[in-house]
Design a protein around this motif. Structure first.
Motif, mmCIF file in Angstrom:
data_model
loop_
_atom_site.group_PDB
_atom_site.id
_atom_site.type_symbol
_atom_site.label_atom_id
_atom_site.label_comp_id
_atom_site.label_asym_id
_atom_site.label_seq_id
_atom_site.Cartn_x
_atom_site.Cartn_y
_atom_site.Cartn_z
ATOM 1 N N SER A 83 0.823 -1.203 0.000
ATOM 2 C CA SER A 83 0.000 0.000 0.000
ATOM 3 C C SER A 83 0.863 1.261 0.000
ATOM 4 C CB SER A 83 -0.917 0.002 1.216
ATOM 5 O OG SER A 83 -1.638 1.206 1.299
ATOM 6 N N ASP A 105 0.907 4.026 -2.926
ATOM 7 C CA ASP A 105 0.675 5.448 -2.632
ATOM 8 C C ASP A 105 1.790 6.315 -3.198
ATOM 9 O OD1 ASP A 105 -1.677 4.862 -1.328
ATOM 10 O OD2 ASP A 105 -0.808 4.986 0.689
ATOM 11 N N SER A 159 1.382 9.036 -6.424
ATOM 12 C CA SER A 159 1.647 10.462 -6.255
ATOM 13 C C SER A 159 2.581 10.990 -7.345
ATOM 14 C CB SER A 159 2.228 10.737 -4.873
ATOM 15 O OG SER A 159 3.519 10.185 -4.756
#
Length: 58
Positions: free
Chosen positions: A38, A42, A46
């Motif tokens: 995770s 993430d 981004s």
């Protein structure tokens, strides 16, 4: 109670305890792996390109 009945009861309890410990270990490992995945996702979502984990020198 005879001795054989008491031994069978303990054996079942020990097997149950062993299964519970194995399931707990597998659950902790899975949670750790999912958390790491995770965090990586993430980072990539981004827009970063340097999402490698940097291990500190010991």
């Amino acid at each position: 109670m005879s001795e054989s009945e008491d031994g069978g009861s303990r054996r079942g309890a020990l097997i149950g305890l062993l299964v519970a410990v194995v399931m707990l270990g597998a659950g902790l490992w899975l949670a750790h792996e999912l958390t790491a995945a995770s965090k990586l996702q993430d980072c990539l979502m981004s827009g970063r390109t340097n999402c490698n984990v940097i291990e500190p020198a010991r």
